[in-house]
Scaffold this motif. Structure first.
Motif: not given
Length: 441
Positions: A375-381
């Motif tokens: 799971m990922h979202s904007s702002g993750d690295v």
């Protein structure tokens, strides 16, 4: 997930490198960011050197600085007692500014300029790897003008193809590099250079390719070169002091790659070389090798910040990051493959498949196709592994994107070794138009 070198996961669930939290690195230094695990570089360097020592063979392990050259990187290599390969005046200048001993510098390249040769002679470098007849004439002429003698290796193409990508093959007969061993060019070059007082022929050099996972190619190249050395001993009383078998030792970019340990490459090659020298009754030369990617490649990780995403129903999910072909052009050049994780939670189970897109204005600016990801979202690295060779070295300012910063990490400490470019850096050498030719205001 396979982690590289000192990479691990801390109590926050974050990816760490050299004991440093990658999320904190991204916050402190920004992204994109090249992060080098210097302990892994040291281990690789020692692996090559120690195997030569154990085998009782006089050697030089020369870092091929084209993989990644900076003052700090050259100083790190110097700390480990390695020699250094350069292929341009810029790489030579960097090495000298780093305080590297010029006697341990080898100058490569198929089209060295008169200015580069003069610069290297003035610095008293250890040797030139001579690539063609033009260079023989140019180098000997400049030596004569300066009253100097240059030690040289003759680069030969032994006609061996390594198992690698066509774009990075260099050892086969149809190559821009070196004197062909089969058609008489190499022998002609030897005769010519032996007659020149300004040049001292140390021996022979070859480089058969890159990203090589076995030793067969190296051994075949050594067999062809030593066979010629035997002939030239009889005809010209030439005894090679140095046999340089080049580099190209592979690394693991993805789970499909199975490289050998550094020491295994050396052990197999030296065993055969020793046997051949005995067979032909030749004196064992000093053996040189030129690891580049195998020292820095999987020691480097690039951190990106995740931005936009796009879903194309029944086709593909795109996930964009704040870098791309401006900091890693290898996927666009020759479909290089990488693995990556969300650094915030690198051990989380993949829940989707995405393709990682760069931000450059090119359809081909894709870093990774079809990456299983959590799971990922904007702002993750996003951490992309094994970018330590030919990442920063081939970085560019396409779309006027500043080149990233570089940090070294080791024992829980991070050190900035290359500053991030800013917009002012991009226009530093731009000049305003002074003359208006037919324009309208």
């Amino acid at each position: 997930m396979h982690f590289y070198g000192t990479s691990s996961v801390n109590d926050k669930g974050h990816l760490t490198i050299g004991g440093v939290d990658t999320i904190e690195l991204a916050k402190e230094f920004g992204t994109p960011l090249y992060v080098y695990d210097t302990q892994l570089i040291r281990e690789r360097a020692r692996g090559f050197k120690q195997t030569f020592d154990q085998l009782g063979v006089t050697s030089q392990v020369a870092y091929a600085s084209k993989a990644f050259s900076s003052i700090a990187m050259i100083q790190l290599i110097d700390q480990e007692g390695l020699s250094l390969d350069v292929v341009s005046g810029g790489e030579l200048y960097t090495a000298l500014k780093a305080g590297f001993n010029p006697e341990k510098i080898h100058f490569h390249g198929n089209n060295k300029s008169a200015e580069e040769i003069a610069m290297a002679l003035d610095a008293d470098i250890g040797c030139f790897v001579v690539d063609n007849f033009h260079e023989i004439n140019l180098l000997s002429g400049i030596c004569k003008e300066k009253g100097k003698t240059a030690s040289i290796l003759l680069r030969v193409t032994p006609g061996i193809e390594a198992h690698t990508h066509d774009y990075i093959l260099t050892g086969q007969e149809d190559s821009k590099f070196g004197f062909d061993l089969q058609n008489g060019q190499a022998e002609e070059a030897l005769v010519k250079t032996l007659d020149l007082q300004q040049l001292h022929v140390l021996g022979l050099h070859c480089h058969i390719g890159s990203q090589i996972f076995e030793t067969t190619g190296f051994i075949m190249a050594a067999e062809k070169m030593i066979e010629k050395m035997s002939v030239w001993k009889q005809k010209y009383n030439f005894s090679a002091e140095v046999l340089n078998l080049g580099g190209g030792f592979g690394i693991r970019y993805t789970k499909d790659d199975e490289p050998l340990a550094p020491g295994k490459y050396v052990e197999d090659i030296i065993t055969r070389v020793k046997s051949l020298m005995d067979e032909y009754q030749l004196t064992m030369p000093e053996i040189w090798i030129e690891p580049g990617r195998s020292l820095t490649g999987d020691a480097g990780t690039t951190l990106y910040t995740v931005g936009s995403s796009k879903h194309v129903p029944e086709v593909r999910n795109y996930l964009a990051v704040d870098g791309g072909m401006s900091d890693n052009i290898r996927p666009a050049l020759y479909n290089a493959r990488y693995e990556a994780v969300i650094a915030n939670r690198p051990e989380a189970k993949p829940e989707s498949v995405v393709s990682i897109a760069g931000k450059c204005c090119e359809s081909g600016d894709m870093l990774i196709w079809d990456l299983p990801i959590t799971m990922h979202s904007s702002g993750d690295v996003l951490a992309v592994f094994c970018t330590g060779a030919y990442g920063y070295a081939m970085a560019n300012n396409y779309n006027r994107i500043p080149r990233p910063a570089v940090v070294f990490v080791e024992n829980g400490e991070a050190e900035l070794v290359i500053e991030r470019e800013n917009y002012e850096d991009l226009i530093r050498h731009d000049l305003p138009l002074k003359v208006q030719h037919g324009g309208q205001k």
